[in-house]
Design an enzyme around this catalytic site. Structure first.
Site, PDB file in Angstrom:
ATOM      1  N   LEU A 124       0.842  -1.203   0.000  1.00 36.82           N
ATOM      2  CA  LEU A 124       0.000   0.000   0.000  1.00 36.82           C
ATOM      3  C   LEU A 124       0.883   1.261   0.000  1.00 36.82           C
ATOM      4  CD1 LEU A 124      -2.844   1.361   0.374  1.00 36.82           C
ATOM      5  CD2 LEU A 124      -2.524   1.105   2.836  1.00 36.82           C
ATOM      6  N   THR A 125       1.823   1.305   0.953  1.00 33.40           N
ATOM      7  CA  THR A 125       2.653   2.506   1.148  1.00 33.40           C
ATOM      8  C   THR A 125       3.540   2.795  -0.065  1.00 33.40           C
ATOM      9  OG1 THR A 125       2.663   2.082   3.507  1.00 33.40           O
ATOM     10  CG2 THR A 125       4.423   3.481   2.681  1.00 33.40           C
ATOM     11  N   ARG A 269      19.108  -8.735  40.713  1.00 35.41           N
ATOM     12  CA  ARG A 269      20.098  -7.662  40.854  1.00 35.41           C
ATOM     13  C   ARG A 269      20.093  -7.088  42.274  1.00 35.41           C
ATOM     14  NH1 ARG A 269      24.698  -5.163  39.244  1.00 35.41           N
ATOM     15  NH2 ARG A 269      24.514  -2.882  39.305  1.00 35.41           N
ATOM     16  N   GLN A 337      15.211   0.890  31.945  1.00 34.69           N
ATOM     17  CA  GLN A 337      15.556   1.681  33.147  1.00 34.69           C
ATOM     18  C   GLN A 337      15.839   0.751  34.334  1.00 34.69           C
ATOM     19  OE1 GLN A 337      15.935   4.768  32.605  1.00 34.69           O
ATOM     20  NE2 GLN A 337      16.412   5.480  34.659  1.00 34.69           N
ATOM     21  N   GLY A 340      19.105  -0.786  34.185  1.00 39.56           N
ATOM     22  CA  GLY A 340      20.235   0.134  34.346  1.00 39.56           C
ATOM     23  C   GLY A 340      21.195   0.000  33.177  1.00 39.56           C
ATOM     24  N   GLU A 364       1.158  -0.026  10.053  1.00 41.40           N
ATOM     25  CA  GLU A 364      -0.302  -0.284  10.020  1.00 41.40           C
ATOM     26  C   GLU A 364      -1.091   0.902  10.595  1.00 41.40           C
ATOM     27  OE1 GLU A 364      -1.834  -4.190  10.398  1.00 41.40           O
ATOM     28  OE2 GLU A 364       0.047  -5.122   9.763  1.00 41.40           O
TER      29      GLU A 364
HETATM   30  N1  COS Z   1     -13.745  -0.115   6.411  1.00 43.86           N
HETATM   31  C1  COS Z   1     -14.450   0.040   5.261  1.00 43.86           C
HETATM   32  N2  COS Z   1     -14.445   1.199   4.534  1.00 43.86           N
HETATM   33  C2  COS Z   1     -13.705   2.208   5.009  1.00 43.86           C
HETATM   34  C3  COS Z   1     -12.960   2.121   6.191  1.00 43.86           C
HETATM   35  C4  COS Z   1     -13.001   0.887   6.909  1.00 43.86           C
HETATM   36  N3  COS Z   1     -12.305   0.721   8.031  1.00 43.86           N
HETATM   37  N4  COS Z   1     -12.319   3.285   6.405  1.00 43.86           N
HETATM   38  C5  COS Z   1     -12.671   4.107   5.377  1.00 43.86           C
HETATM   39  N5  COS Z   1     -13.496   3.434   4.545  1.00 43.86           N
HETATM   40  C6  COS Z   1     -14.154   3.969   3.335  1.00 43.86           C
HETATM   41  C7  COS Z   1     -14.938   5.228   3.663  1.00 43.86           C
HETATM   42  O1  COS Z   1     -16.236   4.902   4.112  1.00 43.86           O
HETATM   43  C8  COS Z   1     -14.936   5.956   2.332  1.00 43.86           C
HETATM   44  O2  COS Z   1     -15.925   5.396   1.501  1.00 43.86           O
HETATM   45  P1  COS Z   1     -17.065   6.337   0.815  1.00 43.86           P
HETATM   46  O3  COS Z   1     -16.279   7.344   0.014  1.00 43.86           O
HETATM   47  O4  COS Z   1     -17.853   5.373  -0.013  1.00 43.86           O
HETATM   48  O5  COS Z   1     -17.809   6.943   1.927  1.00 43.86           O
HETATM   49  C9  COS Z   1     -13.596   5.597   1.734  1.00 43.86           C
HETATM   50  O6  COS Z   1     -13.165   4.395   2.403  1.00 43.86           O
HETATM   51  C10 COS Z   1     -12.565   6.673   1.953  1.00 43.86           C
HETATM   52  O7  COS Z   1     -12.484   6.908   3.341  1.00 43.86           O
HETATM   53  P2  COS Z   1     -11.933   8.263   3.937  1.00 43.86           P
HETATM   54  O8  COS Z   1     -12.554   9.420   3.191  1.00 43.86           O
HETATM   55  O9  COS Z   1     -12.093   8.212   5.402  1.00 43.86           O
HETATM   56  O10 COS Z   1     -10.389   8.205   3.496  1.00 43.86           O
HETATM   57  P3  COS Z   1      -9.207   9.176   3.843  1.00 43.86           P
HETATM   58  O11 COS Z   1      -8.443   9.436   2.611  1.00 43.86           O
HETATM   59  O12 COS Z   1      -9.695  10.341   4.632  1.00 43.86           O
HETATM   60  O13 COS Z   1      -8.221   8.251   4.737  1.00 43.86           O
HETATM   61  C11 COS Z   1      -7.337   7.142   6.658  1.00 43.86           C
HETATM   62  C12 COS Z   1      -8.575   7.652   5.859  1.00 43.86           C
HETATM   63  C13 COS Z   1      -6.455   8.255   7.159  1.00 43.86           C
HETATM   64  C14 COS Z   1      -7.989   6.415   7.819  1.00 43.86           C
HETATM   65  C15 COS Z   1      -6.500   6.147   5.799  1.00 43.86           C
HETATM   66  O14 COS Z   1      -5.829   6.815   4.760  1.00 43.86           O
HETATM   67  C16 COS Z   1      -5.493   5.381   6.626  1.00 43.86           C
HETATM   68  O15 COS Z   1      -5.832   4.407   7.280  1.00 43.86           O
HETATM   69  N6  COS Z   1      -4.203   5.803   6.604  1.00 43.86           N
HETATM   70  C17 COS Z   1      -3.138   5.049   7.222  1.00 43.86           C
HETATM   71  C18 COS Z   1      -2.613   4.041   6.272  1.00 43.86           C
HETATM   72  C19 COS Z   1      -1.874   2.959   6.958  1.00 43.86           C
HETATM   73  O16 COS Z   1      -2.291   2.398   7.952  1.00 43.86           O
HETATM   74  N7  COS Z   1      -0.736   2.639   6.392  1.00 43.86           N
HETATM   75  C20 COS Z   1       0.066   1.593   6.895  1.00 43.86           C
HETATM   76  C21 COS Z   1       0.595   0.854   5.756  1.00 43.86           C
HETATM   77  S1  COS Z   1       0.035  -0.728   5.652  1.00 43.86           S
HETATM   78  S2  COS Z   1       1.311  -1.719   6.763  1.00 43.86           S
END
Ligand code: COS
Length: 404
Positions: A124-125, A269, A337, A340, A364
């Site tokens: 994803l990232t 200790r 801590q 030590g 995550e």
């Molecule tokens: N389950 C199902 N759907 C979800 C959801 C969930 N937990 N969270 C969000 N959605 C849906 C929303 O409902 C929305 O759908 P609609 O547009 O149909 O309403 C859509 O996904 C987009 O959601 P949102 O607008 O909340 O997205 P954002 O861009 O604001 O991002 C966060 C939300 C910040 C929560 C998200 O980008 C995130 O989790 N970031 C962190 C990423 C992460 O954990 N990275 C780690 C790498 S993986 S190891």
């Protein structure tokens, strides 16, 4: 939900024995070599650890969330690197297929993931999209019966070992946010897929991450998860809901181990003519750690039971990840801590755990992202309640209690 208490106790017991007799003695060699010995990986396969959360019909153990977190408490007693290797097959690497995959995708990949023949990875990232996951830039362009992928994924856990990647890519560039994203299953070895060099990390040696680079990588259209464009971001978020709860469980197992080491050291200790455990300032650090650990454990078990009962646990998963990862950081800090000078020396496990657990507050979803999610969900509930009449407010309150 626990399906059969006796069977679960047997599983927990065998995992506990395996962890304490095989994994713990290997920890320091793994940290030095940055490799988990192949014989241990084979043992993990034999115990069924790669398929703990994969449904039984595909050869996994099909553990419920409550069962999974209880087994994870045991597994995470040893270095997090061991759990990391099996973590993607049970979590972020397989859940996209389990939750949203087609029957053919499940049939094709889940049995091999359950057996550990195949390692899964979740991509994803990206270099410019971490917390803001919906801003990802990797593109997937439809061309006949295939998609052509271009882009770079970063810090991808188990990528060097992976046989299959769940890759989030943008199929609709006219949509900047989440709705333009789709999820694909891309097999290692596909032409156009390349790996960067292994990252050199602060801790968790033995668990590997690297870049995954797509350059005109042709992926058959049937590899689109669920066969549906635009659903990939939601798939990723659903996967992370579960993943965050699993990480919280790992934090608890690690904290139990660190606290146990700190207590053993404090009893052994001697200073000022008695064990340092006799001093109240040391006792306070141990007691604070125990209390916080108990709180985190209770939260995780509660959220796991709610998930098993079919509730939406996005908020609870974030609460658990936030609290448990911060908790284990504090427990590790106190343990250093209490040790030590010894706590700063690599010979003692707490030095290694102190570095290892730092990651839990970051991956995550960072602590700050968990707070954002918790607040967002709470605000949605409150605004819904404000706009209702008194009668409907009562219904909403009831729904909110069930949902929140
Ligand atoms: N389950 C199902 N759907 C979800 C959801 C969930 N937990 N969270 C969000 N959605 C849906 C929303 O409902 C929305 O759908 P609609 O547009 O149909 O309403 C859509 O996904 C987009 O959601 P949102 O607008 O909340 O997205 P954002 O861009 O604001 O991002 C966060 C939300 C910040 C929560 C998200 O980008 C995130 O989790 N970031 C962190 C990423 C992460 O954990 N990275 C780690 C790498 S993986 S190891």
């Amino acid at each position: 939900m626990i399906r059969d208490a006796q069977v679960l106790e047997l599983l927990i017991d065998s995992v506990r024995r395996f962890v304490r007799t095989r994994l713990v003695p290997a920890e320091s060699a793994v940290a030095q070599t940055d490799e988990i010995p192949a014989a241990l990986v084979d043992d993990m396969r034999e115990l069924g650890l790669f398929g703990m959360c994969i449904p039984e019909e595909y050869g996994g153990l099909g553990l419920t969330m409550e069962e999974e977190v209880r087994v994870t408490f045991e597994l995470a007693w040893a270095s997090p690197a061991f759990r990391s290797l099996i973590g993607t097959n049970n979590g972020i690497g397989s859940q996209g297929i389990i939750i949203d995959g087609t029957a053919a995708q499940k049939e094709k990949y889940l049995p091999r993931l359950a057996s550990g023949e195949l390692i899964a990875s979740f991509a994803l990232t990206e270099p410019d999209s971490g917390s803001d996951a919906a801003a990802l830039r990797t593109r997937a362009v439809r061309e006949g019966d295939s998609y052509i992928l271009n882009g770079t994924k970063r810090y991808i856990t188990n990528a060097p070992e992976a046989g299959i990647f769940t890759v989030m890519a943008r199929t609709d560039p006219s949509i900047k946010g989440a709705a333009g994203i789709s999820a694909f299953l891309v097999e290692a070895g596909t032409p156009g897929l390349a790996l960067g060099k292994r990252d050199s990390k602060m801790g968790q040696k033995g668990a590997h991450t690297c870049d995954v680079i797509f350059q005109n990588c042709r992926v058959p259209a049937e590899q689109l998860i669920g066969g549906k464009e635009g659903a990939g971001f939601k798939t990723a978020m659903k996967v992370l809901d579960k993943g965050r709860l699993s990480i919280a469980a790992v934090c608890i197992g690690a904290a139990e181990r660190i606290l146990s080491d700190a207590l053993a050291f404090a009893l052994e200790r001697q200073q000022f003519g008695k064990p340092i455990a006799d001093f109240q300032l040391i006792q306070a650090m141990l007691a604070d750690s125990k209390a916080e650990l108990y709180a985190a454990r209770s939260m995780v078990l509660d959220a796991a039971r709610r998930r098993d009962a079919g509730e939406n646990i996005s908020t609870e998963a974030s609460c658990c990840k936030l609290f448990a990862s911060e908790m284990v950081g504090r427990v590790a800090d106190r343990a250093v801590q209490i040790h030590g000078g010894a706590g700063y020396i690599a010979e003692y496990a707490v030095e290694r755990f102190y570095r290892d657990v730092r990651l839990f507050r970051i991956y995550e979803g960072t602590t700050q992202i968990q707070k954002m999610i918790i607040l967002m969900m709470t605000m949605i509930l409150i605004s819904k309640m404000k706009t209702r009449t008194r009668r409907t407010r009562k219904t909403t309150m009831m729904k909110a209690t069930a949902w929140a």
